[in-house]
Scaffold this motif. Sequence first.
Motif, PDB file in Angstrom:
ATOM      1  N   UNK A 149       0.737  -1.399  -0.065  1.00 29.26           N
ATOM      2  CA  UNK A 149       0.002  -0.125  -0.050  1.00 29.26           C
ATOM      3  C   UNK A 149       0.899   1.128   0.121  1.00 29.26           C
ATOM      4  N   UNK A 150       0.718   2.232  -1.154  1.00 30.40           N
ATOM      5  CA  UNK A 150       1.426   3.231  -1.349  1.00 30.40           C
ATOM      6  C   UNK A 150       1.422   4.288  -0.120  1.00 30.40           C
ATOM      7  N   UNK A 151       0.266   4.373   0.593  1.00 31.73           N
ATOM      8  CA  UNK A 151       0.346   5.471   1.544  1.00 31.73           C
ATOM      9  C   UNK A 151       1.131   5.195   2.788  1.00 31.73           C
ATOM     10  N   UNK A 152       1.242   3.588   2.929  1.00 36.21           N
ATOM     11  CA  UNK A 152       1.850   3.226   4.275  1.00 36.21           C
ATOM     12  C   UNK A 152       3.510   3.552   4.045  1.00 36.21           C
ATOM     13  N   UNK A 153       3.801   3.453   2.574  1.00 39.62           N
ATOM     14  CA  UNK A 153       5.275   3.809   2.349  1.00 39.62           C
ATOM     15  C   UNK A 153       5.470   5.009   2.614  1.00 39.62           C
ATOM     16  N   UNK A 154       4.538   6.054   2.140  1.00 39.96           N
ATOM     17  CA  UNK A 154       4.571   7.608   2.218  1.00 39.96           C
ATOM     18  C   UNK A 154       4.931   7.904   3.698  1.00 39.96           C
ATOM     19  N   UNK A 242      -5.629  10.849   0.997  1.00 37.21           N
ATOM     20  CA  UNK A 242      -4.161  10.705   1.538  1.00 37.21           C
ATOM     21  C   UNK A 242      -3.111  10.706   0.526  1.00 37.21           C
ATOM     22  N   UNK A 243      -1.935  11.026   0.704  1.00 36.70           N
ATOM     23  CA  UNK A 243      -0.718  11.004   0.009  1.00 36.70           C
ATOM     24  C   UNK A 243      -0.225   9.583  -0.541  1.00 36.70           C
ATOM     25  N   UNK A 244       0.394   9.496  -1.524  1.00 37.64           N
ATOM     26  CA  UNK A 244       0.695   8.294  -2.031  1.00 37.64           C
ATOM     27  C   UNK A 244       2.048   8.394  -2.358  1.00 37.64           C
ATOM     28  N   UNK A 245       3.104   7.219  -2.092  1.00 37.09           N
ATOM     29  CA  UNK A 245       4.550   7.201  -2.807  1.00 37.09           C
ATOM     30  C   UNK A 245       4.490   6.892  -4.357  1.00 37.09           C
ATOM     31  N   UNK A 246       4.209   7.953  -5.071  1.00 39.53           N
ATOM     32  CA  UNK A 246       3.963   7.479  -6.424  1.00 39.53           C
ATOM     33  C   UNK A 246       5.149   7.773  -7.375  1.00 39.53           C
ATOM     34  N   UNK A 247       6.183   6.886  -7.043  1.00 39.60           N
ATOM     35  CA  UNK A 247       7.330   7.009  -7.768  1.00 39.60           C
ATOM     36  C   UNK A 247       7.992   5.662  -7.785  1.00 39.60           C
ATOM     37  N   UNK A 248       9.069   5.673  -9.027  1.00 37.58           N
ATOM     38  CA  UNK A 248       9.693   4.365  -9.294  1.00 37.58           C
ATOM     39  C   UNK A 248      10.947   4.696  -9.249  1.00 37.58           C
ATOM     40  N   UNK A 249      11.421   5.182  -8.193  1.00 35.41           N
ATOM     41  CA  UNK A 249      12.797   5.889  -7.881  1.00 35.41           C
ATOM     42  C   UNK A 249      13.709   4.643  -7.594  1.00 35.41           C
TER      43      UNK A 249
END
Length: 324
Positions: A149-154, A242-249
Motif C-alpha cells: 500500500x503506497x500511503x503506508x510507504x509514504x 491521503x498522500x501516496x508514494x507515486x514513484x519508481x525511484x
Amino acid sequence: MADHHLTETQIPQQINYNSVPFPSVLSPNPTTTVPCSASLLVETIKTKKPFLDSLLHKTGAVLFRGFDIKTAEDFNDVVEAFGYEDLPYVGGTAPRTNVVGRVYTTNESPPDQNIGFHHEMAQAPESPSKLLFFCEVAPASGGETPIVLSHIVYERMRQKYPEFVEKLEKHGLIYSHLLRENDDISSPIGRGWKSTFSTADKSVAEERAAKLGIKLEWMEDGGVKRITGPVPAIRHDKSRQRKIWFTSMIGWEDAGNDPVNTITFGDGTPLPADICHDCLKFLEEECVAIPWLEGDVLLIDNFSVLHSRRPSKPPRRVLASLCK
C-alpha cells in the motif's frame, strides 16, 4: 460478503490494516453447485461491478482465486467484463508483447531478475488507474508479484525522512533513461525506442514523445536518451484523501543506465543512496507476496498499490492488462 457465486476468503499472506484485509480474496462460494467457469466469473463481475469497485477502493487489491480461468482469451473476457477503458502501453519502459485483445505479457526480462517496486508508468503523464494480472502458468518456485500500500510507504518515509520527503514534494523527480533502438529483453527496462513509440521514424517518435512530455536526445549508436520530468513523486489520492508514494525511484538500472544518474530530484541533484536503501527496506517490510496459483486473477488499484516481481524458476507465465 457472500453471494450465490462469490465469497470472501482468507489466505495466510494477507495483512490487516485497521481491520481491512490486504488484499481482499474472492473465491467461488463453496455452497454453489454451479461449476466455477470463466463464463460464470465474467457474468458475476458484470452483475457485481458496484460491489467490486467498492471493495477495490476499500482494500486496494482484489485476488480472484479458484475460478477456472485457463487461457489468455479467458483472461481477456474477464478484463472486458469489468468495463474499464483500455490504456495502450505507449511510453512504458518494459519489453512486452500483445497476446490477444487487451492482454499483454508482463515484463519479458529474464526470470532470474528482480523488478523493483513501482506504480505502473509512474513516470508517464498518464498512468493506468487499474492493473489486472493473470497467472496462466505458475512458476516452479518464486516469481511472486509482491504488492504494498503506497500511503503506508509514504507515511513511513515521512516519519523518518521528513526533509527528504519535503524536497520530493517540492521538486519531484527527473527520469533519464537510455533506450536502445530495439528491445533488449535481458533488461527489465529494456524496451527499445521503436516499440516504445510504435514507429521506426525518429521524427514521429519525437512527436509522440513530446505529447507524453518526454524529451529525446539521439545517440550516435542509434539509441536515444529519454528525459521525463520533473514529474510528481508524491501524489494526493483525492478519492481516499491521503498522500501516496507515486514513484519508481528504485530499480531503474541496467547495463546502460547508472542508477545515480537515471533518477534525480527535479532540480537535478542526486538522490541519497542511504535513504533509497531504507525506502527499499520499508517496501519489503510492508509488502504482501502471495505465491501464484494457476488461474489467479489479481486486480490492483494503481493509485493505491505498488507492485514488483521476485525472481523465479521457469516456467512462469503471468499476463497483464492496463486500464484507464
